[in-house]
Design an enzyme around this catalytic site. Structure first.
Site, PDB file in Angstrom:
ATOM      1  N   THR A  70       0.842  -1.208   0.000  1.00 19.75           N
ATOM      2  CA  THR A  70       0.000   0.000   0.000  1.00 19.75           C
ATOM      3  C   THR A  70       0.873   1.252   0.000  1.00 19.75           C
ATOM      4  O   THR A  70       0.646   2.181  -0.793  1.00 19.75           O
ATOM      5  CB  THR A  70      -0.917  -0.011   1.244  1.00 19.75           C
ATOM      6  OG1 THR A  70      -1.729  -1.178   1.187  1.00 19.75           O
ATOM      7  CG2 THR A  70      -1.795   1.225   1.297  1.00 19.75           C
ATOM      8  N   ASN A 149      -5.613  -9.215  -8.088  1.00 18.24           N
ATOM      9  CA  ASN A 149      -5.726  -9.996  -6.851  1.00 18.24           C
ATOM     10  C   ASN A 149      -6.996 -10.826  -6.785  1.00 18.24           C
ATOM     11  O   ASN A 149      -7.019 -11.894  -6.174  1.00 18.24           O
ATOM     12  CB  ASN A 149      -5.629  -9.064  -5.632  1.00 18.24           C
ATOM     13  CG  ASN A 149      -6.398  -7.784  -5.808  1.00 18.24           C
ATOM     14  OD1 ASN A 149      -6.078  -6.979  -6.691  1.00 18.24           O
ATOM     15  ND2 ASN A 149      -7.407  -7.579  -5.002  1.00 18.24           N
ATOM     16  N   GLN A 177       0.699  -9.052  -6.354  1.00 17.17           N
ATOM     17  CA  GLN A 177       0.143 -10.409  -6.486  1.00 17.17           C
ATOM     18  C   GLN A 177       0.933 -11.295  -7.433  1.00 17.17           C
ATOM     19  O   GLN A 177       0.808 -12.515  -7.398  1.00 17.17           O
ATOM     20  CB  GLN A 177      -1.320 -10.351  -6.957  1.00 17.17           C
ATOM     21  CG  GLN A 177      -2.295  -9.926  -5.885  1.00 17.17           C
ATOM     22  CD  GLN A 177      -2.402 -10.903  -4.719  1.00 17.17           C
ATOM     23  OE1 GLN A 177      -2.009 -12.075  -4.819  1.00 17.17           O
ATOM     24  NE2 GLN A 177      -2.927 -10.440  -3.605  1.00 17.17           N
ATOM     25  N   SER A 197       5.187  -6.578  -2.054  1.00 14.49           N
ATOM     26  CA  SER A 197       4.907  -6.709  -0.629  1.00 14.49           C
ATOM     27  C   SER A 197       5.390  -8.082  -0.169  1.00 14.49           C
ATOM     28  O   SER A 197       5.086  -9.099  -0.805  1.00 14.49           O
ATOM     29  CB  SER A 197       3.394  -6.589  -0.420  1.00 14.49           C
ATOM     30  OG  SER A 197       3.078  -6.815   0.927  1.00 14.49           O
ATOM     31  N   ALA A 198       6.112  -8.113   0.970  1.00 11.80           N
ATOM     32  CA  ALA A 198       6.735  -9.365   1.409  1.00 11.80           C
ATOM     33  C   ALA A 198       5.724 -10.437   1.822  1.00 11.80           C
ATOM     34  O   ALA A 198       5.950 -11.627   1.613  1.00 11.80           O
ATOM     35  CB  ALA A 198       7.681  -9.080   2.578  1.00 11.80           C
ATOM     36  N   CYS A 323      -9.097  -6.657   2.166  1.00 14.17           N
ATOM     37  CA  CYS A 323      -9.397  -5.312   2.681  1.00 14.17           C
ATOM     38  C   CYS A 323     -10.736  -4.809   2.187  1.00 14.17           C
ATOM     39  O   CYS A 323     -11.275  -3.852   2.732  1.00 14.17           O
ATOM     40  CB  CYS A 323      -8.286  -4.336   2.312  1.00 14.17           C
ATOM     41  SG  CYS A 323      -7.633  -4.579   0.700  1.00 14.17           S
TER      42      CYS A 323
HETATM   43  C1  LIG Z   1      -2.602  -6.066  -5.817  1.00 20.63           C
HETATM   44  C2  LIG Z   1      -2.321  -5.597  -4.434  1.00 20.63           C
HETATM   45  N1  LIG Z   1      -1.748  -4.404  -4.245  1.00 20.63           N
HETATM   46  C3  LIG Z   1      -1.468  -3.932  -3.021  1.00 20.63           C
HETATM   47  C4  LIG Z   1      -1.775  -4.657  -1.899  1.00 20.63           C
HETATM   48  C5  LIG Z   1      -1.473  -4.090  -0.544  1.00 20.63           C
HETATM   49  O1  LIG Z   1      -0.298  -4.644  -0.021  1.00 20.63           O
HETATM   50  P1  LIG Z   1      -0.019  -4.558   1.570  1.00 20.63           P
HETATM   51  O2  LIG Z   1      -0.985  -5.495   2.208  1.00 20.63           O
HETATM   52  O3  LIG Z   1       1.399  -4.985   1.721  1.00 20.63           O
HETATM   53  O4  LIG Z   1      -0.217  -3.139   1.960  1.00 20.63           O
HETATM   54  C6  LIG Z   1      -2.389  -5.919  -2.035  1.00 20.63           C
HETATM   55  C7  LIG Z   1      -2.763  -6.708  -0.831  1.00 20.63           C
HETATM   56  O5  LIG Z   1      -3.768  -7.371  -0.795  1.00 20.63           O
HETATM   57  C8  LIG Z   1      -2.665  -6.387  -3.337  1.00 20.63           C
HETATM   58  O6  LIG Z   1      -3.257  -7.579  -3.530  1.00 20.63           O
END
Ligand SMILES: Cc1ncc(COP(=O)(O)O)c(C=O)c1O
Length: 380
Positions: A70, A149, A177, A197-198, A323
């Protein structure tokens, strides 16, 4: 419990935890300190930076560690807008992005900018020519996710890069993803900015990166010290960064084997489900898809009720992004594909991962078939 929600998050790999442990307790070093404790910590971060960079074909100095996907998406969008000096930027994105891109874009609109939202077709794909048609002379940035996602469709990001480079437009991709499921190479993709994202690839939660191609100028979102070249000040999340590095090293080494295994499981699952449950649609079937993601619509079924009942039976799945599933809105991705609200509400995402066993597939098929049948009987 069988866990088929690996697109929401993945289990921390034990080897990753092992590498993180010394940095969670014991070693006190601040990587900015000049004494040996600090320097040892700096070396651990540098090693992790090299591992993550190698995983995406970047140079270590092109990475900015963030608190996750994010923040990386926000830094890409707002950082580029702030560096451009304009208060009325023109941005192109798609209507199927994650909230981490959609909501910054909405904010840009509210602040006086213009955002063009590229549509997708019934298979869940943008069409490069339609997206390029949205570019204007003053377009600053194009942000198109590498893989979705909800349905797993792989977007033709590479096919946009000639057009963005020719026009001097920045190209950002949210590859959160895609990581660990398909190859990611920033050079082959031709992108200027890329988010990871880890926790989607068996690393810790709360750490990610933004790749910033050498020469691209961004402004930070927060101000403080000099860490991450001033683009992301604040004392580094050392354990998280070390874990992210290890997770990338493992994911790189296992990519082909993991992808093949997940695809075999996904394919067996979809074939059996379609045979056993009438009125099943595989969303995104005719598009290139991530090997692990199966988004299915079950005619006449409420997806949320199915997820809750499956959970009671011992199977974790999801109606879509973690989310937004709390909001109980039908997936904006399925709506964008032209599905009716009823069809979108009847969908459930099953996402396979490295740790699923073959027995999980057979059991999951049984549980989904039984539960759909029970829910249909209850309606009669
Ligand atoms: C495509 C995508 N972008 C961004 C994110 C956000 O990543 P983070 O959870 O590390 O903030 C996600 C998480 O579900 C995602 O699937």
């Amino acid at each position: 419990m069988i866990y088929l929600d690996n697109n929401a998050t993945t289990a921390l790999e034990p080897e990753v935890l092992d590498e993180m442990m010394p940095w969670l307790g014991g070693t006190p070093g601040n990587p900015s300190s000049i004494h040996s404790f600090g320097q040892e910590t700096r070396r651990a971060i540098d090693r992790a930076r090299t591992r993550v960079a190698r995983f995406i074909g970047a140079q270590p100095e092109e990475l900015v560690f963030t608190s996750g996907g994010t923040e990386a998406d926000n830094l890409a969008l707002f950082g580029a807008v702030a560096a451009s000096g304009t208060t009325t930027p023109h941005v192109v994105t798609t209507i199927i992005e994650h909230q981490a891109v959609i909501n910054p874009c909405r904010h840009i609109e509210k602040a006086g900018g213009v955002v063009a939202w590229a549509p997708i077709d019934a298979n869940g794909l943008i069409r490069p020519e339609d997206t390029i048609a949205l570019f204007k002379d003053d377009t600053l940035l194009v942000s198109v996710m590498l893989a979705n996602n909800d349905i797993g469709t792989i977007q033709p990001v590479r096919e946009l890069s000639n057009a963005t480079r020719e026009r001097g437009i920045l190209l950002h991709t949210d590859a959160v993803q895609a990581a660990g499921k398909i190859e990611i190479d920033v050079k082959k993709l031709g992108v200027d900015l890329l988010s990871l994202s880890a926790h989607k690839l068996y690393g810790p939660k709360g750490v990610g990166i933004l790749y910033v191609r050498k020469g691209i100028r961004l402004k930070p979102l927060v101000f403080g010290g000099h860490q991450e070249r001033g683009l992301r000040p604040g004392t580094e999340n050392v354990a998280g960064i070390v874990g992210f590095g290890k997770a990338c090293e493992i994911a790189g080494a296992r990519l082909a084997a993991d992808a093949a295994r997940m695809e075999t499981m996904r394919s067996a699952f979809e074939t059996a489900i379609c045979e056993r449950i009438a009125g099943t649609t595989i969303n995104g079937l005719n598009a290139p898809r991530l090997p692990n993601t199966s988004n299915l619509s079950f005619e006449g079924i409420d997806g949320e009720a199915l997820v809750i009942n499956l959970d009671l039976m011992g199977l974790a799945a999801s109606t879509g992004a973690a989310c937004s599933s709390a909001e109980n809105e039908p997936s904006h991705v399925l709506a964008a594909m032209g599905r009716s609200p009823a069809e979108a509400r009847s969908s459930v995402r099953f996402s396979f991962g490295r740790h699923n066993a073959e027995e999980d597939v057979a059991r999951a098929i049984e549980l989904v078939a039984q539960t759909v049948q029970q829910l249909r009987e209850c309606r009669q």
